[in-house]
Design an enzyme around this catalytic site. Structure first.
Site, PDB file in Angstrom:
ATOM      1  N   ILE A   1      -0.548   4.754   0.502  1.00 54.56           N
ATOM      2  CA  ILE A   1      -1.634   5.499   0.969  1.00 54.56           C
ATOM      3  C   ILE A   1      -1.328   6.739   1.195  1.00 54.56           C
ATOM      4  O   ILE A   1      -1.564   7.481   1.321  1.00 54.56           O
ATOM      5  CB  ILE A   1      -2.415   5.040   2.183  1.00 54.56           C
ATOM      6  CG1 ILE A   1      -2.928   3.788   2.479  1.00 54.56           C
ATOM      7  CG2 ILE A   1      -3.691   5.677   2.631  1.00 54.56           C
ATOM      8  CD1 ILE A   1      -4.225   3.411   0.842  1.00 54.56           C
TER       9      ILE A   1
ATOM     10  N   GLY B   1      -4.829  -6.169  10.218  1.00 54.46           N
ATOM     11  CA  GLY B   1      -4.500  -5.442   9.399  1.00 54.46           C
ATOM     12  C   GLY B   1      -5.052  -6.144   8.661  1.00 54.46           C
ATOM     13  O   GLY B   1      -6.219  -6.014   8.212  1.00 54.46           O
TER      14      GLY B   1
ATOM     15  N   ASN C   1       0.748  -0.972  -0.350  1.00 55.40           N
ATOM     16  CA  ASN C   1      -0.142   0.239  -0.195  1.00 55.40           C
ATOM     17  C   ASN C   1       0.726   0.851  -0.233  1.00 55.40           C
ATOM     18  O   ASN C   1       2.263   1.635   0.624  1.00 55.40           O
ATOM     19  CB  ASN C   1      -1.222   0.373   0.839  1.00 55.40           C
ATOM     20  CG  ASN C   1      -0.197   0.457   2.476  1.00 55.40           C
ATOM     21  OD1 ASN C   1      -0.084   1.294   2.327  1.00 55.40           O
ATOM     22  ND2 ASN C   1      -0.011  -0.638   3.140  1.00 55.40           N
TER      23      ASN C   1
ATOM     24  N   ASN D   1       1.965   6.879  15.638  1.00 55.32           N
ATOM     25  CA  ASN D   1       2.384   6.123  14.057  1.00 55.32           C
ATOM     26  C   ASN D   1       4.001   6.480  13.947  1.00 55.32           C
ATOM     27  O   ASN D   1       3.949   7.632  13.740  1.00 55.32           O
ATOM     28  CB  ASN D   1       2.224   5.669  13.104  1.00 55.32           C
ATOM     29  CG  ASN D   1       2.608   5.221  11.500  1.00 55.32           C
ATOM     30  OD1 ASN D   1       3.821   4.941  11.814  1.00 55.32           O
ATOM     31  ND2 ASN D   1       2.270   5.345  10.526  1.00 55.32           N
TER      32      ASN D   1
ATOM     33  N   ASN E   1      -4.636   6.746  16.038  1.00 53.05           N
ATOM     34  CA  ASN E   1      -3.451   6.686  16.049  1.00 53.05           C
ATOM     35  C   ASN E   1      -3.177   7.779  15.636  1.00 53.05           C
ATOM     36  O   ASN E   1      -3.649   8.248  14.561  1.00 53.05           O
ATOM     37  CB  ASN E   1      -3.322   4.878  14.770  1.00 53.05           C
ATOM     38  CG  ASN E   1      -1.908   4.508  13.924  1.00 53.05           C
ATOM     39  OD1 ASN E   1      -1.750   5.884  12.922  1.00 53.05           O
ATOM     40  ND2 ASN E   1      -1.147   3.988  14.491  1.00 53.05           N
TER      41      ASN E   1
ATOM     42  N   CYS F   1       6.528   8.225   9.841  1.00 51.68           N
ATOM     43  CA  CYS F   1       6.447   8.677   9.008  1.00 51.68           C
ATOM     44  C   CYS F   1       7.857   9.762   8.735  1.00 51.68           C
ATOM     45  O   CYS F   1       8.006   9.340  10.088  1.00 51.68           O
ATOM     46  CB  CYS F   1       5.583   9.570   9.542  1.00 51.68           C
ATOM     47  SG  CYS F   1       5.009  10.695   8.881  1.00 51.68           S
TER      48      CYS F   1
ATOM     49  N   ASN G   1       5.235  -2.440  11.361  1.00 52.08           N
ATOM     50  CA  ASN G   1       4.645  -1.496  10.681  1.00 52.08           C
ATOM     51  C   ASN G   1       4.752  -2.430   9.382  1.00 52.08           C
ATOM     52  O   ASN G   1       5.770  -2.853   9.442  1.00 52.08           O
ATOM     53  CB  ASN G   1       5.226   0.162  10.224  1.00 52.08           C
ATOM     54  CG  ASN G   1       3.769   1.024   9.969  1.00 52.08           C
ATOM     55  OD1 ASN G   1       3.426   0.587   8.952  1.00 52.08           O
ATOM     56  ND2 ASN G   1       3.594   2.104  10.930  1.00 52.08           N
TER      57      ASN G   1
HETATM   58  C1  LIG Z   1      -4.328   0.215   3.296  1.00 51.06           C
HETATM   59  C2  LIG Z   1      -3.119   0.448   4.879  1.00 51.06           C
HETATM   60  C3  LIG Z   1      -3.371   1.181   5.578  1.00 51.06           C
HETATM   61  C4  LIG Z   1      -2.057   1.291   6.860  1.00 51.06           C
HETATM   62  N1  LIG Z   1      -2.838   2.251   7.263  1.00 51.06           N
HETATM   63  C5  LIG Z   1      -1.535   3.179   8.641  1.00 51.06           C
HETATM   64  C6  LIG Z   1      -1.417   3.861   9.631  1.00 51.06           C
HETATM   65  O1  LIG Z   1      -2.108   4.945   9.313  1.00 51.06           O
HETATM   66  N2  LIG Z   1      -1.015   3.941  10.568  1.00 51.06           N
HETATM   67  C7  LIG Z   1      -0.123   3.186  11.180  1.00 51.06           C
HETATM   68  O2  LIG Z   1       0.511   2.672  12.137  1.00 51.06           O
HETATM   69  N3  LIG Z   1      -0.221   2.038  10.642  1.00 51.06           N
HETATM   70  C8  LIG Z   1      -1.042   1.947   9.211  1.00 51.06           C
HETATM   71  N4  LIG Z   1      -1.105   1.042   8.330  1.00 51.06           N
HETATM   72  C9  LIG Z   1      -0.169  -0.728   9.565  1.00 51.06           C
HETATM   73  C10 LIG Z   1      -0.551  -1.611   9.818  1.00 51.06           C
HETATM   74  O3  LIG Z   1      -1.048  -0.732  10.607  1.00 51.06           O
HETATM   75  C11 LIG Z   1       0.160  -2.529  10.476  1.00 51.06           C
HETATM   76  O4  LIG Z   1       0.949  -2.282  10.978  1.00 51.06           O
HETATM   77  C12 LIG Z   1       0.635  -3.416   8.971  1.00 51.06           C
HETATM   78  O5  LIG Z   1       0.215  -3.563   7.977  1.00 51.06           O
HETATM   79  C13 LIG Z   1       1.383  -4.869   9.259  1.00 51.06           C
HETATM   80  O6  LIG Z   1      -0.060  -5.908   9.975  1.00 51.06           O
HETATM   81  P1  LIG Z   1      -0.900  -6.803   8.529  1.00 51.06           P
HETATM   82  O7  LIG Z   1      -0.200  -7.309   8.324  1.00 51.06           O
HETATM   83  O8  LIG Z   1      -1.749  -7.263   9.612  1.00 51.06           O
HETATM   84  O9  LIG Z   1      -1.155  -5.730   7.978  1.00 51.06           O
HETATM   85  C14 LIG Z   1      -1.579   0.784   7.384  1.00 51.06           C
HETATM   86  C15 LIG Z   1      -1.401  -0.457   6.826  1.00 51.06           C
HETATM   87  C16 LIG Z   1      -2.180  -0.828   5.142  1.00 51.06           C
HETATM   88  C17 LIG Z   1      -2.564  -2.226   5.057  1.00 51.06           C
END
Ligand SMILES: Cc1cc2nc3c(=O)[nH]c(=O)nc-3n(C[C@H](O)[C@H](O)[C@H](O)COP(=O)(O)O)c2cc1C
Length: 313
Positions: free
Chosen positions: A81, A275, A79, A137, A109, A140, A202
């Site tokens: 985003i 996630g 991603n 988070n 968050n 960044c 992350n």
């Molecule tokens: C589409 C998307 C958006 C995310 N946005 C954030 C975010 O806004 N803040 C954050 O700390 N992590 C964000 N993450 C990271 C997730 O919270 C997580 O740490 C990461 O995807 C690993 O977990 P997973 O394998 O279960 O997805 C995002 C992940 C995805 C896929």
């Protein structure tokens, strides 16, 4: 904790504590994969979750990266985003009131582009009714340090955590990236400056290429890899940090079912975030909670905290 008994059947306790924050179970969505909660509320009963973690918010609204922003890969997804979000003011006015109706603790968050922005966001979020904890988070880019992420160096993590700590009385969760040379040092830096819990990891910096056009697939060129492909990396990160840190850990990365979730507890996590699985199965969080409960009953384990850090070496 005493297990409840119902018609002779053992009802294991799923309760866990993240510092002062008590959760009815250890399962919550990972930031950015569950919107602001409302988006999933017709699909899943929010009151059943251990906590609700919001999409990352910043002081000002942020547009995010150009599309495409999501790309499926083997064993996961990318991603980019670009931390698109409505900004703190609209979050407070339009998103938080809905979340407040649920009895599940709300973890917000958030992120910033400078340490001062982290501190200011923490201060303003603490003034909002119904926020149970903050999750910073640190992945960044730090604009004052040429774009290296805030979580990249122990000194920056220490400074950022210290400023957030001074700005709020709420429990602070510091979310780390595995994209560092020694994640233990980074975690200890956060703990030393007052983090109440640490979440890790992350998504992992990654990219995909279109062979025909020879262009990057993602509009943002690079993105973050998440999903089952990163689970072994996340497990190791939690295990390593658990060997040094005293604060509770939240394991994140590739959790698709209750087995994955329990593996994170075994290596030392007190709670887990889910996630990518939410995109595949919107009921994943509930199925994980139910799966954990059924596993504990099957094994005769009365309290989930027995699982935490129970790794046999
Ligand atoms: C589409 C998307 C958006 C995310 N946005 C954030 C975010 O806004 N803040 C954050 O700390 N992590 C964000 N993450 C990271 C997730 O919270 C997580 O740490 C990461 O995807 C690993 O977990 P997973 O394998 O279960 O997805 C995002 C992940 C995805 C896929």
């Amino acid at each position: 904790m005493r297990p409840e008994r119902y018609y002779g059947e053992m009802m294991p306790s799923l309760k866990v504590k993240l510092g002062e924050l008590e959760l009815q179970n250890p399962v919550m969505p990972a930031a950015g994969t569950f919107g602001y909660g409302e988006e999933y509320s017709s699909l899943i009963e929010l009151n059943r979750l251990g906590a609700i973690v919001t999409k990352g918010v910043s002081l000002a609204p942020q547009e995010g990266n150009p599309p495409p922003r999501i790309w499926e890969t083997w064993g996961g997804m990318l991603n980019s985003i670009g931390l698109h979000n409505v900004g703190l003011e609209i979050f407070a006015k339009e998103k938080l009131p809905f979340l407040r109706r649920s009895k599940t603790p709300i973890i917000v968050n958030f992120f910033g582009h400078t340490i001062d922005e982290y501190a200011e966001s923490a201060r303003r979020l603490s003034d909002l009714e119904g926020v149970a904890a903050l999750e910073a988070n640190l992945s960044c880019p730090n604009i004052k340090e040429g774009g290296i992420h805030f979580g990249g160096k122990p000194q920056t993590v220490a400074k950022t955590t210290k400023m957030i700590r001074r700005s709020t009385k709420l429990p602070i969760i510091i979310k780390l990236s595995s994209n560092v040379s020694d994640i233990k040092e980074v975690a200890i830096a956060a703990e030393g400056e007052g983090a109440d819990a640490i979440s890790l990891i992350n998504s992992i910096p990654a990219m995909a290429i279109d062979l025909e056009t020879r262009k990057p697939v993602l509009g943002g060129i690079t993105g973050g890899l998440s999903g089952p492909a990163i689970k072994p990396i996340a497990l190791k990160a939690v295990w390593e940090v658990a060997s040094k840190a005293k604060v509770p850990l939240i394991g994140v990365g590739g959790i698709m079912d209750y087995r994955d979730a329990l593996e994170f507890l075994i290596v030392g996590a007190t709670a887990v975030q889910v996630g990518t699985a939410n995109f595949i199965n919107p009921k994943a969080l509930l199925e994980i909670i139910e799966g954990i409960e059924a596993f504990l009953k099957r094994k005769g384990i009365e309290d989930i905290t027995e699982m935490i850090g129970s790794l046999e070496l």
